[in-house]
Design an enzyme around this catalytic site. Sequence first.
Site, mmCIF file in Angstrom:
data_model
loop_
_atom_site.group_PDB
_atom_site.id
_atom_site.type_symbol
_atom_site.label_atom_id
_atom_site.label_comp_id
_atom_site.label_asym_id
_atom_site.label_seq_id
_atom_site.Cartn_x
_atom_site.Cartn_y
_atom_site.Cartn_z
ATOM 1 N N ALA A 58 -21.251 -8.046 3.750
ATOM 2 C CA ALA A 58 -20.531 -8.098 5.031
ATOM 3 C C ALA A 58 -20.638 -9.496 5.625
ATOM 4 O O ALA A 58 -21.126 -9.690 6.730
ATOM 5 C CB ALA A 58 -21.094 -7.053 5.983
ATOM 6 N N GLY A 88 -2.137 -1.267 7.137
ATOM 7 C CA GLY A 88 -2.986 -2.352 6.658
ATOM 8 C C GLY A 88 -4.445 -1.978 6.529
ATOM 9 O O GLY A 88 -4.823 -0.803 6.505
ATOM 10 N N ILE A 92 -19.117 -5.991 11.124
ATOM 11 C CA ILE A 92 -18.954 -4.990 10.069
ATOM 12 C C ILE A 92 -20.311 -4.516 9.555
ATOM 13 O O ILE A 92 -20.551 -3.310 9.391
ATOM 14 C CB ILE A 92 -18.110 -5.557 8.913
ATOM 15 C CG1 ILE A 92 -16.675 -5.832 9.389
ATOM 16 C CG2 ILE A 92 -18.091 -4.587 7.723
ATOM 17 C CD1 ILE A 92 -15.835 -6.592 8.379
ATOM 18 N N CYS A 140 -6.808 -2.290 8.727
ATOM 19 C CA CYS A 140 -7.348 -1.664 9.932
ATOM 20 C C CYS A 140 -7.277 -0.143 9.879
ATOM 21 O O CYS A 140 -8.276 0.545 10.051
ATOM 22 C CB CYS A 140 -6.599 -2.181 11.158
ATOM 23 S SG CYS A 140 -7.214 -1.492 12.714
ATOM 24 N N GLY A 151 -18.178 -11.577 6.361
ATOM 25 C CA GLY A 151 -16.933 -12.049 6.944
ATOM 26 C C GLY A 151 -15.722 -11.798 6.062
ATOM 27 O O GLY A 151 -15.806 -11.179 5.003
ATOM 28 N N ARG A 152 -14.597 -12.330 6.509
ATOM 29 C CA ARG A 152 -13.330 -12.131 5.803
ATOM 30 C C ARG A 152 -12.596 -13.469 5.685
ATOM 31 O O ARG A 152 -12.897 -14.421 6.406
ATOM 32 C CB ARG A 152 -12.454 -11.105 6.545
ATOM 33 C CG ARG A 152 -13.117 -9.734 6.650
ATOM 34 C CD ARG A 152 -12.240 -8.732 7.385
ATOM 35 N NE ARG A 152 -11.021 -8.415 6.651
ATOM 36 C CZ ARG A 152 -10.938 -7.510 5.684
ATOM 37 N NH1 ARG A 152 -12.012 -6.830 5.307
ATOM 38 N NH2 ARG A 152 -9.793 -7.276 5.080
ATOM 39 N N HIS A 168 -17.256 7.126 41.647
ATOM 40 C CA HIS A 168 -18.668 7.479 41.420
ATOM 41 C C HIS A 168 -18.757 8.935 40.976
ATOM 42 O O HIS A 168 -18.099 9.795 41.559
ATOM 43 C CB HIS A 168 -19.462 7.278 42.704
ATOM 44 C CG HIS A 168 -20.891 7.729 42.594
ATOM 45 N ND1 HIS A 168 -21.846 6.989 41.927
ATOM 46 C CD2 HIS A 168 -21.514 8.857 43.037
ATOM 47 C CE1 HIS A 168 -23.009 7.632 41.987
ATOM 48 N NE2 HIS A 168 -22.829 8.777 42.652
ATOM 49 N N GLY A 173 -25.460 -9.817 5.871
ATOM 50 C CA GLY A 173 -24.646 -10.271 6.994
ATOM 51 C C GLY A 173 -24.836 -9.404 8.218
ATOM 52 O O GLY A 173 -24.637 -8.186 8.158
ATOM 53 N N ARG A 231 0.832 -1.197 0.000
ATOM 54 C CA ARG A 231 0.000 0.000 0.000
ATOM 55 C C ARG A 231 0.873 1.257 0.000
ATOM 56 O O ARG A 231 2.045 1.226 0.372
ATOM 57 C CB ARG A 231 -0.882 0.033 1.262
ATOM 58 C CG ARG A 231 -1.983 -1.006 1.329
ATOM 59 C CD ARG A 231 -2.742 -0.813 2.630
ATOM 60 N NE ARG A 231 -3.711 -1.870 2.874
ATOM 61 C CZ ARG A 231 -4.978 -1.828 2.487
ATOM 62 N NH1 ARG A 231 -5.418 -0.756 1.836
ATOM 63 N NH2 ARG A 231 -5.795 -2.829 2.740
#
Length: 464
Positions: free
Chosen positions: A268, A40, A182, A42, A270-271, A443, A178, A35
Site C-alpha cells: 500500500a 472504475g 489504503i 473506486c 500509493g498509486r 443538540h 505503507g 471493465r
Amino acid sequence: MAEYDVIVIGAGPGGYVAAIRCAQLGLRTACVEGRETLGGTCLNVGCIPSKALLHASHQLHEAQHNFAAMGLNADSPTVDWAKMLSYKDDVIGQNTKGIEFLFKKNKIDWLKGWATIPEAGKVSVDGETYGAKNIIIASGSVPASVPGADVTVDEKTVVTSTGALELSEIPKKMIVIGAGVIGLEMGSVYARLGAEVEVIEYLDAITPGMDAEVQRALQKLLTKQGLKFTMGAAVSKVDVADGKASVTYKLRKDDSDHTSDADVVLVATGRKPLTDGLGLETLGVELTDRGQIKTDTHWQTTVKGIYAIGDAIIGPMLAHKAEDEGMACAEVIAGKHGHVNYGVIPGVIYTWPEVASVGKTEADLKDEGRAYKVGKFSFMGNGRAKAVFAGDGFVKILVDKETDRILGCHIIGPSAGDLIHEVCVTMEYGGSAEDLALTCHAHPTFSEAVREAALACGDGAIHA
C-alpha cells in the site's frame, strides 16, 4: 465512423461524471471502459468495497466491545467471511448498475473495450475508430510498487488493495507496507476480523502530509486497536515460499536489518497514473517526471482538443477531486466557465475514528510565515460522542490571526468525513471562525464539536 462531440476515456468517478455533465450540456457523448462494469477502481475495487468491509468489521467491533455496556447481552458474533464478501460484492453491484442506468438516462454510449488515441480527434477502441471533437482522458491510476524493493505481487500472498478485498480467508497475520490511507483502512478491517496486523512505514509518521497532531493521535488509537507499527523502515524485498511471505527491511535509525513473516503482505505504497497504451508519446502529449499528464488551467493537454482529469494529472488522487474536474472540464468544452477550488478539497480516512482534513496544516502555515490561531475542541466534551463510545479525538480549526478567516481544519473523531463539509462550505465563501461559531448547531450532535472549535478561536469554547 461514428462522430461524437466528446469521448471520455475511463468510467471512474472523474470519467463518468464528466460524461454525464457533457450529456446534460447537450453534447453527444460516449465513454470508453474496458471493465465489465462501470465505476472504475473506486466503485469496483477501491472506495466502495473497502467501505463495505470497514462498515461490517466496525459492527463486529461494536458487538464485541460495546454491546454489553449498553445492556445488549448476546453471544459474540462469528464471522462468515464468504457471506461478508458476498455483501461487499452486492454493494459493488448496486453502485455500478446505478452508473449504467445513469448512462442510459443521459443517452451516453458505452464503448466497451480499451482505448488508444491514434491522432487528435480520433479514439480507437479494440480496433474500431470513432471521431471526437474533444477527448477527455480519465484513465485513473494503478497501485505503485515499493520503491527500490524486490517485490512481486501475485494478488494471493502479496496483494495490492485489489487482492486485499477478496482474500480467500482471513489471514492470521498481515503485513501492510505503507501507512497511508489504503494501508490503514485495510489494516483496520483485518485487525477487527482477528488478524495480527503489522504496518511497516518508511517515514517516521503515518499518513504523510496530514496534521502532525492528528498523525500522532491516530497512530496511538490504532495501536490500542491492535495494529503494530514499525516506523522508519525501508523494505528491500518480499520472499514467498509455501504460501507464506517474509518481508526484509532496514531500520533507518541504526541501519539494522530485520525480517518479519506473514500469511499475507499488502503493498500500500500509493498509486501512479495509468496512461500506458493510450499512445500519448506519439501524439506529443507531455508528461511530468512522475508520469502525470500536463494540463493547463482548463484541463487541456499540450495537444489541442485533448483534455485530462483525475488521477492521470497532477494533484491528490481523490475520487471527489476527479469528479470536480470532470464537471469543470465538461463546462469548459461546452463553452462555459469551469472551476475547481483546489484549496478546498477535503481528504478523509475511514478508520475508526475517522480522520478528515481540508486546507492548510500548521506546518504549511509555519513554512509560509503566516500568523495564525488555533481553535481546538475534544470530543470528550461532546455529549453525543460520549453517549456512543466515540469520545476519542478532536476538532482543530486554523484561522488567520488578523482576519479570523478559516485556513484549514483537521478532525479526528466520529463522522469526521461528514463534519468536515460545513468547514469546506465556510471556506468556499471566505468565511471566518466567528461565522461558524455564531451558527446554531442542533443538540446533541457531533457537529457541535465543530462549533466549539470555532468558538475556541475567539473567546473560548463553552464545554471545554
